[in-house]
Design a protein around this motif. Structure first.
Motif, PDB file in Angstrom:
ATOM      1  N   ILE A 168      -4.049  -1.184  -5.979  1.00  0.00           N
ATOM      2  CA  ILE A 168      -2.929  -2.129  -5.936  1.00  0.00           C
ATOM      3  C   ILE A 168      -3.271  -3.318  -5.035  1.00  0.00           C
ATOM      4  CG2 ILE A 168      -0.565  -2.456  -5.060  1.00  0.00           C
ATOM      5  CD1 ILE A 168       0.150   0.296  -6.140  1.00  0.00           C
TER       6      ILE A 168
ATOM      7  N   SER B  94      -3.497   2.708 -12.183  1.00  0.00           N
ATOM      8  CA  SER B  94      -2.770   2.804 -10.913  1.00  0.00           C
ATOM      9  C   SER B  94      -2.733   1.489 -10.141  1.00  0.00           C
ATOM     10  CB  SER B  94      -3.387   3.904 -10.036  1.00  0.00           C
ATOM     11  OG  SER B  94      -4.714   3.559  -9.679  1.00  0.00           O
ATOM     12  N   SER B  95      -3.635   0.557 -10.450  1.00  0.00           N
ATOM     13  CA  SER B  95      -3.617  -0.726  -9.733  1.00  0.00           C
ATOM     14  C   SER B  95      -2.506  -1.647 -10.232  1.00  0.00           C
ATOM     15  CB  SER B  95      -4.975  -1.427  -9.891  1.00  0.00           C
ATOM     16  OG  SER B  95      -5.173  -1.761 -11.256  1.00  0.00           O
ATOM     17  N   LYS B  96      -1.885  -1.274 -11.363  1.00  0.00           N
ATOM     18  CA  LYS B  96      -0.942  -2.193 -12.013  1.00  0.00           C
ATOM     19  C   LYS B  96       0.524  -1.932 -11.661  1.00  0.00           C
ATOM     20  CE  LYS B  96      -4.211  -4.054 -14.566  1.00  0.00           C
ATOM     21  NZ  LYS B  96      -4.700  -5.419 -14.280  1.00  0.00           N
ATOM     22  N   THR B  97       0.780  -1.037 -10.725  1.00  0.00           N
ATOM     23  CA  THR B  97       2.169  -0.658 -10.426  1.00  0.00           C
ATOM     24  C   THR B  97       3.061  -1.866 -10.142  1.00  0.00           C
ATOM     25  OG1 THR B  97       1.384   1.423  -9.525  1.00  0.00           O
ATOM     26  CG2 THR B  97       3.608   0.764  -8.895  1.00  0.00           C
TER      27      THR B  97
ATOM     28  N   CYS C 295      -6.155   3.412  -5.285  1.00  0.00           N
ATOM     29  CA  CYS C 295      -5.304   3.061  -6.426  1.00  0.00           C
ATOM     30  C   CYS C 295      -5.615   1.653  -6.946  1.00  0.00           C
ATOM     31  CB  CYS C 295      -3.820   3.178  -6.070  1.00  0.00           C
ATOM     32  SG  CYS C 295      -3.206   1.934  -4.909  1.00  0.00           S
TER      33      CYS C 295
ATOM     34  N   GLN D 257      -1.953   8.365  -7.029  1.00  0.00           N
ATOM     35  CA  GLN D 257      -2.498   7.032  -6.747  1.00  0.00           C
ATOM     36  C   GLN D 257      -1.580   5.972  -7.352  1.00  0.00           C
ATOM     37  OE1 GLN D 257      -5.882   8.474  -8.696  1.00  0.00           O
ATOM     38  NE2 GLN D 257      -7.304   7.884  -7.078  1.00  0.00           N
ATOM     39  N   GLY D 258      -1.260   4.976  -6.558  1.00  0.00           N
ATOM     40  CA  GLY D 258      -0.449   3.866  -7.067  1.00  0.00           C
ATOM     41  C   GLY D 258       1.016   4.204  -7.241  1.00  0.00           C
TER      42      GLY D 258
ATOM     43  N   PRO E 256       2.510   5.086 -12.823  1.00  0.00           N
ATOM     44  CA  PRO E 256       1.234   4.998 -13.538  1.00  0.00           C
ATOM     45  C   PRO E 256       0.958   6.244 -14.385  1.00  0.00           C
ATOM     46  CG  PRO E 256       0.942   4.465 -11.200  1.00  0.00           C
ATOM     47  CD  PRO E 256       2.345   4.960 -11.362  1.00  0.00           C
TER      48      PRO E 256
ATOM     49  N   ASN F   8      -5.491  -5.666  -6.906  1.00  0.00           N
ATOM     50  CA  ASN F   8      -4.778  -6.289  -8.031  1.00  0.00           C
ATOM     51  C   ASN F   8      -3.785  -7.356  -7.553  1.00  0.00           C
ATOM     52  OD1 ASN F   8      -4.486  -5.973 -11.041  1.00  0.00           O
ATOM     53  ND2 ASN F   8      -2.340  -5.789 -10.448  1.00  0.00           N
TER      54      ASN F   8
ATOM     55  N   CYS G 220       0.828  -1.223   0.000  1.00  0.00           N
ATOM     56  CA  CYS G 220       0.000   0.000   0.000  1.00  0.00           C
ATOM     57  C   CYS G 220       0.856   1.263   0.000  1.00  0.00           C
ATOM     58  CB  CYS G 220      -0.931   0.035   1.209  1.00  0.00           C
ATOM     59  SG  CYS G 220      -1.921   1.553   1.235  1.00  0.00           S
TER      60      CYS G 220
END
Lengths: 94, 396, 318
Positions: free
Chosen positions: A77, C233-236, A75, C27-28, C226, A80, A52
């Motif tokens: 993450i 942003s979830s794929k970092t 975000c 974000q991310g 990102p 995911n 996080c």
């Protein structure tokens, strides 16, 4: 403007003497999607906590990770990366 | 024990730094400063000074490293000149903005182009409004003593600003004079260690060098303005304490035969020493002329200067730097500005001289004095005279 | 507290936090993950130096700071010089008995690739050569993200940035990425490592090792951005992981001259798996992707030769 400090009230030399005072900056407003953790699926691997970027996931006394929604920017993450697929991103109600 | 030694100004500075027991020195060689840090590295190498000597790869890093060290609580020193100071330029503002009591000596040298290693004040004048306390000295002994005073001044909790001690390259930096090297024990009593309110400390973690938006930047910068306002009085106190301890007092400026003078010549640094002879010669010919040598140049103690200068009919301001495209040299502009709202004020004439190490002789200074008197009698034909440039004739 | 080398899962990471919520990174953002991890592993007896850049501007806007350990920012190009000064001060003050008594204080510079590979390279080289006992961590997001995604010396071949646009004559960056870890290693410093946020245990181990080794240490960690790389942003972490799995980002360390791949990849994924996740490579044709693949193949061959075995395996298409 009244809450802004005067020059002689500021710490000397472009310093900030309140470590961690970014906590005063609530970033929940950045969020579009909100992570929801399903504790039935959670295996307590803590990857979500470790990854996080917001330091917004805390390990609670019961061992489950909990999201601090004051700081979560959404975000995604955690969702995911969750190996158990226990975190769902839900569109924030406005 | 105090020791009398034959020292160049550069070495006189190195001895002062040693006796102030500095913790960290970071420096990069540049003529004509280099022998300061050569001697300091010898002191560290042979154990006479217990300090970390950081042989940085540039002046930018020299000042950056002493900022880091000062922020970590160390007493620090660096030295530079000319291009080195220009390379440090952006970092100068950071040192003052962070309120770090850094002491730096500057062997003033011109700036390229053309490349030239000799003296004028172009380097410092191009960085004069950067929040540093700037003291111009005119002898090796004064340099030695001023560095010691600089630590006392910079580290005062009501000041906490960086100080640079400026002296003419070669003319002073490499000229040997008898210097009384102050007794180390007495120096340390005079410059005791102080606990600063803002240092890097894991027990009291703070964030240094913050970013600020328009809502706070001005207030942080005003802190520097305010601290500078306190400097003249603080330096007077520091100077008085120095006199108690070591028997020598320098003041914030030096005046010579100013009380009845029709013309007062104003010059910084080494030119002022030469100018004394010119004053004597002109006085012997019946010209009522005096000399004013500022020591503290940033911040300018405006009222103090004016108390001496306002009595004259004409001020002859000798600048050893060019303000390209400006209204005159930097010193001229400062003096002119301080009188701007006075209904009665002296006339002012500006001489740009000694550029790139060009000799400014007693005869030159006498001539400037005579030109000032002529302008006083016949009216000012030229306000800013590029004195001694071949091919320029002002008909004076 | 410094964590144990034997950490088996991320659960063993220290629970202490020295990088607070409420910072203003995107974000991310991978830099937040890096800052959090580094301060966790080395805090609280830690001083961090950060040059101007995303991490700096997003964590220190007055009146707020995300840092709970002593932290200093001075300028863009001088993080290594400032860290040199901090380290020298600690050394001198400890020796003289004036401050920082009886404990090791880690000095760590955390910089971006612009502040490392380009404008800060001189200061970094000087500090490495002088042998200061500090750790320099470069978070490589492969462009100047703080000013709005301009190319840096660390931008890879063919990547789009705002100053390497895709047009009729240019197709992204025309030059290769500067190999900064190799430059750091060429100074003969005791420790150089390349890390990834997708492999946190490996990264944490390298941070700890770098800090404990006497002398300068350099860690190069990939920071998939990102915003600048144009991915969700979830794929970092996923992008970072694919960097490792495609062999484009090999995790290794060089300890006192000994090269070791710390995360071998027995079967490599094709580079397009990594490239196609990112908008900055969207313009690439099949031929161009093959060109990148050939380049990566060559690099992998060099790595394996240096490792003395096939640390990074052949490409296997799933």
């Amino acid at each position: 403007m009244s809450e802004l400090k005067k020059w002689f009230e500021l710490p000397i030399g472009c310093t900030n003497i309140e470590p961690g005072s970014s906590l005063n900056n609530i970033t929940a407003g950045w969020r579009v999607f909100t992570p929801v953790i399903d504790e039935k699926k959670c295996t307590k691997c803590y990857l979500c906590w470790a990854f996080c970027p917001e330091n917004a996931i805390k390990i609670a006394d019961d061992g489950f990770p909990k999201t601090d929604y004051r700081y979560c920017k959404g975000c995604g993450i955690c969702s995911n990366e969750c190996p158990a697929k226990a975190i769902t991103m839900i569109r924030q109600e406005v | 024990m105090a020791q009398r030694m034959a020292l160049s100004t550069n070495y006189a500075i190195a001895y002062a730094v040693k006796n102030c027991d500095v913790d960290v020195i970071a420096a990069y060689p540049i003529t004509p400063q280099t022998t300061v840090v050569e001697r300091l590295s010898e002191f560290v190498a042979n154990g006479e000074l217990d300090a970390e000597y950081i042989p940085v790869e540039s002046e930018h890093s020299a000042l950056s490293a002493v900022i880091g060290a000062s922020a970590a609580g160390a007493r620090v020193f660096t030295a530079t000149a000319s291009q080195g100071l220009a390379l440090m330029h952006e970092v100068l503002f950071m040192a003052s903005g962070m309120r770090l009591p850094i002491v730096m000596s500057i062997a003033n040298r011109t700036l390229s182009m053309p490349l030239n290693i000799h003296n004028d004040h172009q380097d410092m004048m191009s960085s004069r409004d950067c929040g540093w306390i700037q003291i111009y000295i005119s002898s090796a002994q004064e340099a030695h003593d001023t560095v010691i005073q600089a630590y006392r001044l910079a580290e005062r909790l009501d000041i906490l600003l960086p100080v640079c001690v400026c002296y003419d390259g070669y003319v002073l930096s490499h000229t040997y004079e008898p210097v009384e090297v102050r007794d180390k024990q007495k120096v340390l009593e005079y410059t005791p260690r102080v606990e600063r309110p803002h240092v890097l400390d894991p027990d009291k973690p703070i964030t240094m060098g913050v970013m600020a938006l328009p809502n706070y930047t001005y207030e942080f910068k005003y802190q520097v303005v305010d601290a500078l306002k306190r400097v003249p009085k603080a330096l007077e106190e520091v100077d008085a304490e120095f006199a108690d301890k070591f028997g020598v007092k320098y003041g914030l400026y030096e005046e010579y035969m100013c009380s009845d003078a029709d013309v007062i010549m104003i010059a910084l640094g080494a030119i002022a020493s030469t100018a004394r002879l010119a004053i004597d010669n002109l006085r012997s010919k019946g010209f009522r002329i005096g000399l004013f040598r500022p020591r503290l140049y940033r911040p300018i103690p405006v009222e103090l200067w004016k108390s001496v200068l306002r009595k004259a009919k004409m001020l002859a301001i000798v600048d050893r730097a060019i303000a390209f495209g400006g209204c005159g040299g930097p010193l001229f502009s400062d003096v002119a500005t301080m009188f701007i709202n006075d209904s009665e004020r002296p006339l002012m004439i500006n001489f740009i001289a000694g550029i790139g190490g060009r000799d400014v002789t007693v005869r030159d200074l006498e001539q400037m004095g005579l030109m000032a008197f002529k302008s006083l009698e016949e009216g000012l034909k030229e306000q800013c005279i590029y004195f001694g440039v071949r091919g320029v004739d002002y008909g004076l | 507290m410094i964590m144990d080398y034997s950490m088996s899962t991320v659960k063993d990471l220290p629970r202490e936090e020295y990088f607070a919520s409420g910072h203003r990174l995107c974000q991310g953002c991978p830099e937040a993950i890096i800052a959090r991890l580094v301060t966790k592993v080395l805090g609280p007896n830690l001083i961090v130096v950060t040059p101007t850049g995303c991490l700096e501007v997003s964590t220190s806007v007055y009146p707020e700071t995300a840092w709970k350990i002593p932290w200093i920012h001075v300028a863009f190009e001088n993080a290594a010089a400032v860290a040199s000064g901090v380290e020298a001060a600690i050394r001198a003050l400890q020796r003289k008995g004036l401050k920082y008594k009886g404990r090791k204080i880690h000095v760590v510079a955390i910089a971006g690739d612009g502040g490392t590979a380009d404008i800060g390279l001189q200061a970094l080289s000087g500090a490495l050569e002088r042998g200061h006992d500090f750790v320099y961590i470069c978070m490589d997001n492969e462009a100047y993200m703080n000013t709005g995604i301009q190319r840096s010396g660390a931008t890879p071949l063919k990547a789009w940035t705002t100053t390497t646009p895709v047009g009729s004559k240019w197709r992204g960056k025309l030059q290769l990425k500067k190999d900064i870890p190799a430059i750091a290693a060429a100074h003969g410093i005791p420790y150089v490592a390349v890390a990834s946020i997708s492999h946190l245990k490996d990264f944490a181990y390298k941070v700890k090792k770098a800090a404990e080794i006497d002398g300068p240490a350099y860690i190069h960690v990939q920071a998939p951005c990102p915003t600048g790389w144009r991915f969700d942003s979830s794929k970092t972490i996923e992008v970072a992981r694919l960097g490792v799995l495609t062999g484009m980002w090999v995790l290794y360390e060089i300890e006192r001259g000994v090269f070791k791949v710390t995360v071998p990849v027995p079967q490599r994924r094709p580079v397009e798996d990594y490239l196609m996740l990112q908008g900055r490579f969207r313009h690439l044709t099949k031929e161009e992707i093959e060109e990148v693949q050939r380049y990566v193949d060559e690099q992998v061959e060099k790595v394996n030769k240096r490792a003395g075995y096939t640390a990074i395996g052949p490409v296997v298409r799933l």
